[in-house]
Design a protein around this motif. Structure first.
Motif, short mmCIF file in Angstrom:
data_model
loop_
_atom_site.label_atom_id
_atom_site.label_comp_id
_atom_site.label_asym_id
_atom_site.label_seq_id
_atom_site.Cartn_x
_atom_site.Cartn_y
_atom_site.Cartn_z
N ASP A 133 0.84 -1.21 0.00
CA ASP A 133 0.00 0.00 0.00
C ASP A 133 0.87 1.25 0.00
O ASP A 133 0.61 2.21 -0.73
CB ASP A 133 -0.91 0.03 1.23
N LEU A 134 1.90 1.26 0.84
CA LEU A 134 2.78 2.42 0.93
C LEU A 134 3.48 2.68 -0.40
O LEU A 134 3.66 3.84 -0.82
CB LEU A 134 3.81 2.22 2.03
N VAL A 135 3.88 1.62 -1.06
CA VAL A 135 4.56 1.75 -2.35
C VAL A 135 3.59 2.26 -3.41
O VAL A 135 3.93 3.14 -4.21
CB VAL A 135 5.18 0.40 -2.77
N TYR A 136 2.39 1.72 -3.41
CA TYR A 136 1.40 2.18 -4.38
C TYR A 136 1.08 3.66 -4.17
O TYR A 136 0.98 4.43 -5.14
CB TYR A 136 0.11 1.36 -4.27
N LEU A 137 0.94 4.09 -2.92
CA LEU A 137 0.65 5.49 -2.66
C LEU A 137 1.80 6.38 -3.11
O LEU A 137 1.58 7.48 -3.63
CB LEU A 137 0.37 5.70 -1.17
N ALA A 138 3.03 5.91 -2.94
CA ALA A 138 4.18 6.68 -3.45
C ALA A 138 4.09 6.83 -4.96
O ALA A 138 4.42 7.89 -5.52
CB ALA A 138 5.48 6.00 -3.05
N ASN A 139 3.62 5.78 -5.64
CA ASN A 139 3.45 5.87 -7.08
C ASN A 139 2.36 6.88 -7.46
O ASN A 139 2.33 7.37 -8.59
CB ASN A 139 3.11 4.50 -7.67
N GLN A 140 1.48 7.17 -6.53
CA GLN A 140 0.45 8.21 -6.73
C GLN A 140 0.95 9.57 -6.25
O GLN A 140 0.15 10.47 -6.02
CB GLN A 140 -0.82 7.82 -5.98
N ASN A 141 2.27 9.70 -6.12
CA ASN A 141 2.91 10.95 -5.71
C ASN A 141 2.55 11.37 -4.28
O ASN A 141 2.57 12.56 -3.95
CB ASN A 141 2.55 12.08 -6.69
N CYS A 142 2.22 10.37 -3.46
CA CYS A 142 2.01 10.64 -2.04
C CYS A 142 3.38 10.63 -1.37
O CYS A 142 3.98 9.57 -1.18
CB CYS A 142 1.08 9.60 -1.41
N VAL A 143 3.86 11.80 -1.02
CA VAL A 143 5.17 11.90 -0.38
C VAL A 143 5.04 11.56 1.11
O VAL A 143 5.87 10.82 1.65
CB VAL A 143 5.75 13.31 -0.56
N THR A 144 3.98 12.05 1.75
CA THR A 144 3.84 11.89 3.20
C THR A 144 2.49 11.30 3.57
O THR A 144 1.46 11.94 3.37
CB THR A 144 3.99 13.25 3.91
N PRO A 145 2.46 10.10 4.13
CA PRO A 145 1.21 9.57 4.69
C PRO A 145 1.00 10.11 6.12
O PRO A 145 1.93 10.13 6.92
CB PRO A 145 1.42 8.05 4.72
N HIS A 146 -0.23 10.53 6.38
CA HIS A 146 -0.63 10.95 7.73
C HIS A 146 -1.72 10.00 8.20
O HIS A 146 -2.62 9.66 7.43
CB HIS A 146 -1.15 12.39 7.73
N VAL A 147 -1.67 9.58 9.46
CA VAL A 147 -2.61 8.56 9.92
C VAL A 147 -3.39 9.03 11.16
O VAL A 147 -2.94 9.90 11.91
CB VAL A 147 -1.89 7.24 10.26
N TRP A 148 -4.56 8.42 11.31
CA TRP A 148 -5.39 8.68 12.49
C TRP A 148 -4.68 8.20 13.75
O TRP A 148 -3.80 7.34 13.70
CB TRP A 148 -6.72 7.94 12.36
N LEU A 149 -5.13 8.72 14.89
CA LEU A 149 -4.61 8.29 16.18
C LEU A 149 -5.41 7.11 16.73
O LEU A 149 -5.18 6.65 17.85
CB LEU A 149 -4.62 9.44 17.19
N SER A 150 -6.36 6.63 15.95
CA SER A 150 -7.16 5.47 16.32
C SER A 150 -7.11 4.46 15.18
O SER A 150 -6.69 4.77 14.06
CB SER A 150 -8.61 5.87 16.60
N ARG A 151 -7.60 3.24 15.47
CA ARG A 151 -7.62 2.17 14.48
C ARG A 151 -9.04 1.89 14.02
O ARG A 151 -10.01 2.29 14.66
CB ARG A 151 -6.96 0.90 15.05
N ARG A 152 -9.14 1.18 12.93
CA ARG A 152 -10.42 1.00 12.25
C ARG A 152 -11.48 0.33 13.12
O ARG A 152 -12.68 0.57 12.93
CB ARG A 152 -10.21 0.19 10.97
N ASP A 153 -11.10 -0.52 14.07
CA ASP A 153 -12.09 -1.25 14.86
C ASP A 153 -12.70 -0.40 15.97
O ASP A 153 -13.77 -0.74 16.49
CB ASP A 153 -11.49 -2.53 15.44
N GLN A 154 -12.04 0.70 16.35
CA GLN A 154 -12.59 1.61 17.36
C GLN A 154 -12.19 3.04 16.97
O GLN A 154 -11.33 3.65 17.60
CB GLN A 154 -12.06 1.28 18.75
N LEU A 155 -12.84 3.57 15.96
CA LEU A 155 -12.42 4.84 15.39
C LEU A 155 -12.49 6.00 16.38
O LEU A 155 -11.70 6.94 16.28
CB LEU A 155 -13.26 5.18 14.17
#
Length: 308
Positions: free
Chosen positions: A104-126
């Motif tokens: 996923d990280l590699v694919y996003l880089a191919n979409q010119n995503c230089v910096t991923p930012h993430v939530w402070l929670s996880r999908r099961d308890q948003l």
């Protein structure tokens, strides 16, 4: 001629297009270089992004042009990239990427995503974060008061028996990360963070502030608690920043914040792997030390009561 190459991670093949495109003009760093960096850093980075909704900071024309933040997962993304439907505060539904694989990280880089930012929670308890972040944001890149404020923040957290982990953002500041046990929702976590930030600022009001308005901060360092809210994000550890030299957000040892020589851009895609070889991932196992916000709230009330 446009260049195409393929990277294979966990039996997923990611096809890189126009890998020769230069994204960092001053350094000659290409989209292919960026994708290969993310492929290599997967073992350290993936545990810190897996299961979290992700916002992409994309730069289709390179970092010398204005980029944009992209939250909604485009329909053309491949099926193996997972999405999650998120109920926004305005009642709308938005589908966002949830990173589950190194590919996923590699694919996003191919979409010119230089910096991923993430939530402070996880999908099961948003709505129940497992991170509290105090973002120390100096007015410039000078470490003059930054490291002192980081150490003072740690001291206050230690008095509440809360572990803390510093992360160089790769830009100007430092995130102080506290692992929490997901029993408090974002509103409670943010309210608590605001109280801690207030104590930090009270101890050095000449140099530190919690003032939200930029024009009212002057030259003071801003202790930002705004990331501790539903739908907000923090820079993912080991993310590349869209700055000359391709600096990387890296976990730190507290001993590295003992002086006045700190530079948040010290570590780059060219140097971070030597650091990982020497120190390992300094955030590894952090979740085993997650603490209860209720316990910390009780301790804070006791401390404030004794002061009053």
């Amino acid at each position: 001629m446009p260049q195409t190459e393929e990277l294979v991670l966990d039996d997923i093949t990611v096809r890189l297009t126009h890998s020769e495109k230069v994204l960092f003009p001053e350094d000659g760093i290409t989209k292919g270089d960026l994708a290969r960096y993310y492929a290599q850093v997967v073992p350290a980075m993936l545990p810190h992004v897996r299961g979290r909704p992700l916002t992409m900071h994309r730069f289709p024309r390179g970092i010398d042009h204005e980029g944009f933040y992209h939250k909604e997962a485009p329909g053309y993304f491949p099926e193996w990239i997972e999405r999650i439907e998120i109920l926004l505060r305005n009642g709308e539904i938005q589908r966002q990427v949830v990173c589950e694989h190194g590919a996923d990280l590699v694919y996003l880089a191919n979409q010119n995503c230089v910096t991923p930012h993430v939530w402070l929670s996880r999908r099961d308890q948003l709505n129940f974060p497992d991170r509290l972040i105090l973002d120390l944001d100096p007015p410039d890149s000078s470490p003059r008061h930054l490291t002192k404020t980081a150490r003072e923040t740690r001291r206050i957290l230690e008095s509440l028996e809360m572990p803390s982990y510093p992360l160089s953002t790769g830009s100007r500041g430092i995130h102080i990360i506290v692992p929490i046990d997901r029993t408090a929702d974002f509103d409670r976590v943010r309210a608590f963070a605001v109280e801690i930030a207030g104590l930090v600022a009270e101890n050095d009001p000449e140099h530190v502030t919690t003032e939200q308005r930029i024009e009212n901060r002057g030259e003071r360092l801003f202790v930002d608690t705004n990331r501790n809210a539903y739908g907000q994000t923090g820079v993912a550890p080991y993310s590349v920043r869209a700055l000359p030299g391709a600096p990387v957000a890296v976990p730190l040892e507290w001993e590295e914040l003992g002086g006045q020589t700190f530079n948040a851009r010290n570590h780059t895609i060219h140097t971070v792997f030597q650091r990982l070889d020497q120190k390992g991932d300094l955030l590894e196992g952090m979740d085993r030390h997650a603490v209860s916000l209720s316990d910390a709230e009780d301790k804070l009330a006791g401390i404030k009561g004794s002061m009053g």
